[in-house]
Write a protein that holds these residues in place. Structure first.
Motif, PDB file in Angstrom:
ATOM      1  N   THR A 134       0.842  -1.206   0.000  1.00 51.07           N
ATOM      2  CA  THR A 134       0.000   0.000   0.000  1.00 51.07           C
ATOM      3  C   THR A 134       0.869   1.244   0.000  1.00 51.07           C
ATOM      4  N   ILE A 135       1.898   1.242   0.809  1.00 50.51           N
ATOM      5  CA  ILE A 135       2.796   2.409   0.864  1.00 50.51           C
ATOM      6  C   ILE A 135       3.501   2.615  -0.483  1.00 50.51           C
ATOM      7  N   HIS A 136       3.921   1.512  -1.090  1.00 54.51           N
ATOM      8  CA  HIS A 136       4.552   1.636  -2.418  1.00 54.51           C
ATOM      9  C   HIS A 136       3.554   2.172  -3.445  1.00 54.51           C
ATOM     10  N   ALA A 137       2.300   1.742  -3.317  1.00 55.45           N
ATOM     11  CA  ALA A 137       1.271   2.222  -4.244  1.00 55.45           C
ATOM     12  C   ALA A 137       1.078   3.730  -4.059  1.00 55.45           C
ATOM     13  N   PHE A 138       1.094   4.164  -2.802  1.00 55.10           N
ATOM     14  CA  PHE A 138       0.988   5.597  -2.517  1.00 55.10           C
ATOM     15  C   PHE A 138       2.141   6.350  -3.150  1.00 55.10           C
ATOM     16  N   ALA A 139       3.341   5.822  -2.982  1.00 51.42           N
ATOM     17  CA  ALA A 139       4.530   6.487  -3.512  1.00 51.42           C
ATOM     18  C   ALA A 139       4.418   6.613  -5.028  1.00 51.42           C
ATOM     19  N   THR A 140       3.940   5.557  -5.668  1.00 52.72           N
ATOM     20  CA  THR A 140       3.777   5.583  -7.127  1.00 52.72           C
ATOM     21  C   THR A 140       2.735   6.636  -7.513  1.00 52.72           C
ATOM     22  N   ALA A 141       1.657   6.692  -6.717  1.00 54.68           N
ATOM     23  CA  ALA A 141       0.598   7.674  -6.998  1.00 54.68           C
ATOM     24  C   ALA A 141       1.138   9.096  -6.839  1.00 54.68           C
ATOM     25  N   ILE A 142       1.966   9.321  -5.815  1.00 58.52           N
ATOM     26  CA  ILE A 142       2.543  10.661  -5.583  1.00 58.52           C
ATOM     27  C   ILE A 142       3.393  11.059  -6.791  1.00 58.52           C
ATOM     28  N   ASP A 143       4.271  10.155  -7.203  1.00 59.15           N
ATOM     29  CA  ASP A 143       5.192  10.466  -8.306  1.00 59.15           C
ATOM     30  C   ASP A 143       4.479  10.596  -9.649  1.00 59.15           C
ATOM     31  N   ALA A 144       3.288   9.938  -9.755  1.00 60.96           N
ATOM     32  CA  ALA A 144       2.559   9.963 -11.027  1.00 60.96           C
ATOM     33  C   ALA A 144       2.016  11.353 -11.339  1.00 60.96           C
ATOM     34  N   LYS A 145       1.946  12.218 -10.326  1.00 57.63           N
ATOM     35  CA  LYS A 145       1.432  13.567 -10.587  1.00 57.63           C
ATOM     36  C   LYS A 145       2.400  14.366 -11.443  1.00 57.63           C
ATOM     37  N   ARG A 202      12.978   4.375   5.454  1.00 59.17           N
ATOM     38  CA  ARG A 202      12.607   3.865   4.119  1.00 59.17           C
ATOM     39  C   ARG A 202      11.153   4.280   3.798  1.00 59.17           C
ATOM     40  N   ILE A 203      10.276   4.074   4.783  1.00 63.55           N
ATOM     41  CA  ILE A 203       8.867   4.443   4.604  1.00 63.55           C
ATOM     42  C   ILE A 203       8.741   5.961   4.472  1.00 63.55           C
ATOM     43  N   ALA A 204       9.482   6.689   5.306  1.00 68.06           N
ATOM     44  CA  ALA A 204       9.438   8.153   5.242  1.00 68.06           C
ATOM     45  C   ALA A 204       9.839   8.634   3.839  1.00 68.06           C
ATOM     46  N   GLY A 205      10.839   7.966   3.255  1.00 67.32           N
ATOM     47  CA  GLY A 205      11.283   8.330   1.910  1.00 67.32           C
ATOM     48  C   GLY A 205      10.175   8.127   0.884  1.00 67.32           C
ATOM     49  N   LEU A 206       9.449   7.044   1.044  1.00 70.78           N
ATOM     50  CA  LEU A 206       8.374   6.747   0.087  1.00 70.78           C
ATOM     51  C   LEU A 206       7.231   7.768   0.190  1.00 70.78           C
ATOM     52  N   LEU A 207       7.027   8.307   1.393  1.00 71.53           N
ATOM     53  CA  LEU A 207       5.854   9.153   1.607  1.00 71.53           C
ATOM     54  C   LEU A 207       6.172  10.633   1.802  1.00 71.53           C
TER      55      LEU A 207
END
Lengths: 425, 118
Positions: free
Chosen positions: A196-207, A240-245
């Motif tokens: 889920t966190i990786h999916a969030f990170a992908t969604a953030i970068d997709a903008k 690691r999580i902080a970096g993703l989010l």
């Protein structure tokens, strides 16, 4: 001993055997070995020639052999027991001499052939508090003498001790089974969590078309720097999580502002710079196992000279996790194309990093970052940063390192102490 | 514990197996396996010498009874020798001395076993 009463001698031998059995049953040895030793002790104590121990499987309602002595092909002798049979065995309570006792044989569903194969003479039910755990059969004594009442009483005591051990083992097995189930459940939840966190990170970068993979790279850079600074495994997971989010606040920012290739207006600039605070508001509502994730998101544009935003924190007021994040975020921003400028060369990036040491970037964090790069280039570390860089950039960076441009960097001219207050957990 | 009963002497017509230290856990089964090897080779006269054995417990007894049963089945002869008093007393209490002749020394056991008719 020659003048001692033989009955006393026998009693002493029995007491010795009981003491040894107790020692064996409470030992830390492998369960199968304990059970086998216990059976051998019974056989030896009564000078019997054969014996077998069966354990009851409550789910399948079968008794199956777990130890034997002097009996061949015992593994074929698994017996299915009916509910009422189990109840009758429980009611037996004490060891039974089964010589010429067909009723017992019928009771446990064994034919005479099976009993003959076992050479069974005594049947010992293993029961603890109305819980049927198994059976022990022992054969004739070597002397072919009958078992005495005292023998039966001693067998009863021995059987109770063994039954308690079987009971404890069975409880332990159930507990281990539950533990395994819970562990699997935890691992599944953990996978879902990370996915889920990786999916969030992908969604953030997709903008932002330019920042594809930015959060994943920043996460990896952060973990590499923190690892170099000897953070614990748990702390590494946190950063690691902080970096993703860290850029999650960008979700609320208009896409046209993020992707704008012209200079931003004052209002657009204000909106874009609000993303750390928005990120903090989003993340502070989530109960992470690492408490500083929201704070790292809020502060990742702070600078050690106090000229950053949103809070203008300075020096040691900035947690080490934030300092790492700031460096990782800036390094990725400089080494990749942006809407308003192409990527900088490795040489330019290194100059920027050095020039901003003590201003935007913390000296110790920067030294650690250079240390990893050096180690990766010289093959001393498993590569974590170099594989994430564009090929041309990675090539330039290696050349810079081999030319000594990082080696010459020594802001303090002395080995620095580890940065205090680094914990983000 | 006598972990490996590799210490034995094969004489014409009989075998002597030497135990050592302790016969008090399930590793003692190797003693039974060693006997099995000689019984399978056709030896019918077996001497077990306990001169070096300090302690035999109920597990050891169960192993010895296993050997006694097997030798009885093939109508062989089993002698014990060199038993320390404490171990002799245990054999006595359990009645094993009625079924297995016990000799002070290995030599005595050998002398007697060879004159014993199968």
């Amino acid at each position: 001993m020659q003048n001692t009463d033989p009955r006393l001698e026998r009693l002493l031998f029995n007491l010795d055997a009981l003491a040894e059995l107790g020692e064996e049953l409470t030992s830390q040895k492998d369960f199968n070995r304990v059970i086998k030793s216990s059976l051998y002790m019974i056989i030896g104590t009564f000078s019997a020639s054969k014996g077998a121990m069966f354990q009851f499987d409550h789910e399948q309602k079968i008794v199956h052999p777990i130890a034997s002595k002097g009996i061949v092909n015992i593994n074929d002798m698994t017996m299915k027991l009916k509910e009422e049979t189990v109840e009758e065995i429980i009611s037996l309570k004490t060891p039974i001499d089964i010589k010429n006792n067909d009723k017992v044989a019928l009771l446990i569903g064994m034919g005479k052939a099976d009993l003959e194969k076992l050479k069974a003479r005594i049947l010992i039910p293993l029961v603890v508090r109305e819980d049927f755990l198994g059976l022990i059969f022992i054969g004739e004594k070597f002397s072919r003498e009958a078992y005495t009442k005292d023998d039966i009483r001693l067998l009863s005591v021995i059987a109770h001790n063994i039954a308690v051990t079987l009971h404890s083992y069975s409880l332990l097995k159930k507990l281990m089974h539950k533990y395994d189930e819970n562990k699997k459940l935890y691992e599944n939840l953990s996978h879902i969590y990370y996915d889920t966190i990786h999916a969030f990170a992908t969604a953030i970068d997709a903008k932002d078309a330019y920042t594809k993979g930015h959060s994943h790279r920043v996460s990896a850079y952060c973990a590499a720097i923190a690892s170099e600074m000897t953070w614990s495994h748990k702390e590494l997971e946190g950063i690691r999580i902080a970096g993703l989010l860290h850029d999650i606040g960008k979700i609320a920012i208009d896409k046209s502002i993020i992707n704008k290739d012209n200079p931003l207006t004052k209002n657009e600039f204000i909106e874009l710079n609000s993303h750390p605070v928005i990120g903090y508001e989003i993340l502070s509502r989530v109960k992470f196992p690492w408490t500083e994730i929201a704070k790292i998101s809020r502060c990742h544009h702070e600078r050690v000279d106090g000229k950053g935003y949103p809070d203008g924190l300075k020096g040691n007021k900035i947690p080490c996790g934030v300092k790492i994040m700031t460096l990782a975020d800036s390094f990725d921003a400089m080494s990749t194309d942006r809407p308003y400028r192409p990527a900088l060369s490795a040489s330019e990036v290194l100059i920027q990093l050095k020039e901003n040491c003590g201003k935007q970037f913390d000296k110790d964090v920067l030294q650690s970052f250079f240390s990893i790069i050096r180690k990766e280039v010289y093959g001393e570390n498993r590569p974590a940063i170099l594989p994430l860089l564009r090929d041309s950039f990675a090539y330039q960076l290696k050349s810079e390192v081999l030319n000594g441009s990082i080696n010459s960097f020594n802001p303090s001219k002395s080995r620095r102490k580890r940065v205090a207050n680094h914990t983000i957990v | 514990m006598n972990r490996k009963f590799k210490s034995f002497k094969e004489l014409e017509g009989c075998v002597i197996i030497y135990t050592d230290n302790y016969l008090n856990d399930i590793e003692g089964e190797e003693l039974e396996s060693t006997c099995d090897i000689f019984l399978n080779k056709g030896k019918k006269r077996v001497i077990i010498d306990f001169a070096n054995t300090e302690l035999i417990n109920s597990i050891g007894i169960s192993i010895l009874i296993g050997i006694m049963e097997k030798i009885k089945e093939i109508k062989g002869i089993l002698f014990f020798s060199g038993l320390k008093k404490i171990n002799h007393d245990i054999f006595n209490v359990l009645g094993l001395t009625k079924y297995v002749p016990i000799f002070q020394t290995e030599d005595e056991a050998v002398k007697n076993i060879m004159t014993n008719n199968l």
